[in-house]
Enzyme design. Structure first.
Site, PDB file in Angstrom:
ATOM      1  N   LYS A  88      -0.869   9.668  -6.697  1.00 57.89           N
ATOM      2  CA  LYS A  88      -1.447   8.435  -7.229  1.00 57.89           C
ATOM      3  C   LYS A  88      -2.816   8.171  -6.590  1.00 57.89           C
ATOM      4  O   LYS A  88      -3.791   7.912  -7.268  1.00 57.89           O
ATOM      5  CB  LYS A  88      -0.483   7.267  -6.964  1.00 57.89           C
ATOM      6  N   GLU A 118      -0.315  14.944   3.162  1.00 61.32           N
ATOM      7  CA  GLU A 118       0.565  16.083   2.874  1.00 61.32           C
ATOM      8  C   GLU A 118       0.139  16.787   1.590  1.00 61.32           C
ATOM      9  O   GLU A 118       0.019  18.015   1.530  1.00 61.32           O
ATOM     10  CB  GLU A 118       2.018  15.608   2.717  1.00 61.32           C
ATOM     11  N   GLU A 168      12.358   1.942   0.005  1.00 58.36           N
ATOM     12  CA  GLU A 168      10.933   1.636   0.151  1.00 58.36           C
ATOM     13  C   GLU A 168      10.618   0.291  -0.530  1.00 58.36           C
ATOM     14  O   GLU A 168       9.685  -0.404  -0.151  1.00 58.36           O
ATOM     15  CB  GLU A 168      10.070   2.758  -0.445  1.00 58.36           C
ATOM     16  N   HIS A 182      34.812  16.181   0.735  1.00 60.23           N
ATOM     17  CA  HIS A 182      35.199  17.090   1.818  1.00 60.23           C
ATOM     18  C   HIS A 182      34.264  16.958   3.008  1.00 60.23           C
ATOM     19  O   HIS A 182      34.246  17.829   3.877  1.00 60.23           O
ATOM     20  CB  HIS A 182      35.224  18.526   1.295  1.00 60.23           C
TER      21      HIS A 182
HETATM   22  O1  LIG Z   1       1.197   9.606  -4.969  1.00 58.47           O
HETATM   23  P1  LIG Z   1       0.588   9.435  -3.633  1.00 58.47           P
HETATM   24  O2  LIG Z   1      -0.580   8.502  -3.634  1.00 58.47           O
HETATM   25  O3  LIG Z   1       0.213  10.776  -3.052  1.00 58.47           O
HETATM   26  O4  LIG Z   1       1.654   8.790  -2.695  1.00 58.47           O
HETATM   27  C1  LIG Z   1       2.829   9.423  -2.335  1.00 58.47           C
HETATM   28  C2  LIG Z   1       3.737   8.512  -1.545  1.00 58.47           C
HETATM   29  O5  LIG Z   1       3.108   8.197  -0.334  1.00 58.47           O
HETATM   30  C3  LIG Z   1       3.124   6.920   0.257  1.00 58.47           C
HETATM   31  O6  LIG Z   1       3.263   7.090   1.632  1.00 58.47           O
HETATM   32  C4  LIG Z   1       4.129   5.919  -0.218  1.00 58.47           C
HETATM   33  O7  LIG Z   1       5.013   5.541   0.796  1.00 58.47           O
HETATM   34  C5  LIG Z   1       4.928   6.358  -1.406  1.00 58.47           C
HETATM   35  O8  LIG Z   1       5.293   5.206  -2.113  1.00 58.47           O
HETATM   36  C6  LIG Z   1       4.152   7.284  -2.296  1.00 58.47           C
HETATM   37  O9  LIG Z   1       4.963   7.624  -3.396  1.00 58.47           O
END
Ligand SMILES: O=P(O)(O)OC[C@H]1O[C@H](O)[C@H](O)[C@@H](O)[C@@H]1O
Length: 539
Positions: free
Chosen positions: A205, A211, A352, A383
């Site tokens: 987003k 990461e 979250e 189990h």
């Molecule tokens: O989609 P992005 O902007 O890479 O975000 C990825 C994720 O990272 C953040 O740390 C939020 O805690 C999440 O709500 C989000 O979905």
């Protein structure tokens, strides 16, 4: 008025004090019609909540609480595109992502459904090109592998749905998901792939997530290394984001970017362009059916009276356990192997959203909020951890999700699976008394160990078969359940400030690791010692 001062709240506290301890055996005796009265349908879903530790009065008091918290007005505000995510000043309109083409949802006066369909049409066209081999890699080869790089809301949803709907996917495509910044994830996901046939979807987003950006850059390096030409990136990388500038800076042509908007929360973004990997893997029709299923539940949530509203009842049951019976965790137990990532998906969705301890006026919450969500598919969980649910000291409400028909009918597997589905709920609710244990001829000294108290609450949610539509229904059910609880608890469910501090500190620590100083001194003693130990053993 704070939640605790609402008459509906005190009424529930008193009610809890007087009804606590009524066993389901008694509850079913008192109300023979209970199973019929405490069940609901919504679209293809049938929910039986009669094995919960409630009476008709509990439900009526919970509904009064929902009214006191103005739940109907809050629901209407979300659908009206009001900026209910106040700490970020954003509308919360994931429901617009699955609207019908002629519906209208406005943000700041603009009908966003047009934008939604513009992107959906592009996704469908692109997905089709990849599926039918029109979209070729840099060397002219057909795409056979799709790797989605994203994390959190840009990963968990696509993974969960890909797994859940594998039955409907194109088996000639290899679809993988890379999320962890641990290099192992990317290395293992690409090790056997031919770069010429591999498409990377960079899903983020913000397009700033450490990461995802790290994995995306390494994937780019890998691809260029394999194909020997940076120009190859254009045919092998597409992006899904709200951040066009970030996408451009990365080197992806914005013509190959699929957009979404800040009124879509990350963990509610599955039906936005974040679902691109699913459009490719499942095809447009199945993706559309998934969204249609969501929409059925969206409409139900918007229109059904509170007492017959499935997400409302599910949410209120959670409030009952968390706030009045000290049940702080909630197990989601799908009796379907395909749905094995469903609980993990809603760990983010729920925890979250409602893992908050400050109410909307900025004060410390005096009541418990979001549950710890966990679970595994039945029968594996039986189990492993069901022992604690049956005989442990914690109250753990469980949702059992099951289907009448298997997608893989093999012998009598499905009846066996479902026999367990029914039996576990029966055992949890009704238990086995000391006398019943004795009557089986159990030696007296073993009686306490073999007795089951019962009164472990569970809800059953069933549908005929796991189809894309039914899955959409189920996901939207839980999304809206989270909304209901956030309203009751007077918290903001659509921000996630709690994830920021760790990110900031990691940014501060990273250069310290690169500097290779023997021992940093600017942290607390424990963190200093850990970093020193790491550096000593790493170098
Ligand atoms: O989609 P992005 O902007 O890479 O975000 C990825 C994720 O990272 C953040 O740390 C939020 O805690 C999440 O709500 C989000 O979905």
């Amino acid at each position: 008025m704070t939640l605790e001062n609402l008459p509906a709240w005190s009424a529930l506290e008193n009610h809890a004090a007087t009804t606590a301890g009524i066993h389901p055996r008694e509850l079913f005796n008192l109300m023979p019609e209970r199973a019929k009265n405490m069940s609901l349908t919504a679209g293809p879903l049938w929910m039986d909540y009669s094995k919960n530790l409630i009476t008709a009065e509990t439900i009526s008091l919970l509904l009064k609480l929902a009214e006191a918290r103005e739940l109907p007005r809050e629901i209407a505000a979300m659908y009206a595109g009001e900026k209910i995510n106040r700490t970020e000043n954003r509308a919360v309109l994931h429901v617009a992502l699955r609207a019908a083409r002629d519906e209208v949802y406005r943000v700041d006066g603009v009908n966003v459904v047009d934008q939604v369909y513009a992107v959906r049409d592009r996704m469908a066209a692109f997905g089709e090109q990849v599926r039918n081999g029109e979209w070729l890699g840099f060397t002219g080869k057909r795409i056979k592998n799709v790797v989605n790089i994203g994390i959190g809301g840009s990963d968990l949803g696509p993974v969960m749905v890909y797994e859940a709907l594998k039955h409907y996917s194109d088996r000639n495509l290899t679809v993988r998901f890379v999320s962890n910044v641990d290099g192992t994830h990317l290395a293992e996901a690409t090790r056997d792939l031919n770069a010429e046939e591999t498409l990377f979807i960079i899903a983020s987003k913000t397009f700033t997530t450490q990461e995802t950006m790290t994995n995306a850059h390494s994937a780019r390096t890998w691809l260029i290394g394999q194909l020997g030409d940076a120009a190859a990136v254009a045919r092998h990388f597409v992006a899904v984001s709200t951040n066009a500038a970030g996408v451009r800076d990365f080197g992806i042509d914005t013509a190959n970017m699929f957009e979404f908007w800040d009124w879509v929360g990350g963990r509610y973004s599955l039906t936005s362009a974040i679902g691109l990997s699913l459009v490719i893997a499942l095809g447009k029709d199945h993706f559309d059916a998934l969204l249609k299923g969501y929409r059925t539940m969206d409409q139900h949530f918007k229109n059904a009276p509170l007492a017959e509203n499935m997400p409302v009842i599910l949410g209120l049951l959670g409030v009952w356990y968390i706030n009045f019976l000290e049940g702080s965790s909630h197990a989601i137990l799908p009796y379907d192997q395909y749905m094995h990532r469903f609980p993990a998906y809603f760990q983010q969705g729920d925890m979250e959203s409602n893992g908050k301890s400050v109410t909307r006026d900025g004060e410390a919450a005096l009541h418990a909020t979001g549950p710890i969500i966990w679970g595994e598919p039945g029968t594996n969980g039986q189990h492993a951890f069901y022992q604690l649910i049956h005989q442990g000291t914690s109250l753990i409400p469980c949702d059992f999700i099951g289907f009448a028909k298997s997608l893989n009918p093999v012998g009598d597997h499905h009846d066996k699976l479902m026999a367990n589905f029914f039996a576990q709920q029966e055992a949890l609710a009704f238990g086995k008394t000391e006398n019943e244990v004795r009557e089986e001829g159990t030696p007296e000294e073993l009686v306490p160990f073999k007795t089951f108290d019962g009164a472990r609450p569970c809800t059953s949610i069933m549908a005929e078969q796991l189809t894309p539509e039914v899955l959409g229904n189920l996901i939207a059910l839980y999304e809206h359940k989270i909304f209901v609880q956030g309203v009751i608890w007077d918290i903001y469910s659509f921000d996630q400030w709690g994830v920021e501090l760790g990110k900031q500190l990691a940014k501060r620590i990273l250069p310290e690791l690169a500097e290779k100083k023997a021992a940093p001194e600017n942290h607390d003693a424990s963190t200093n010692a850990q970093i020193a130990w790491y550096l000593q053993h790493r170098d």
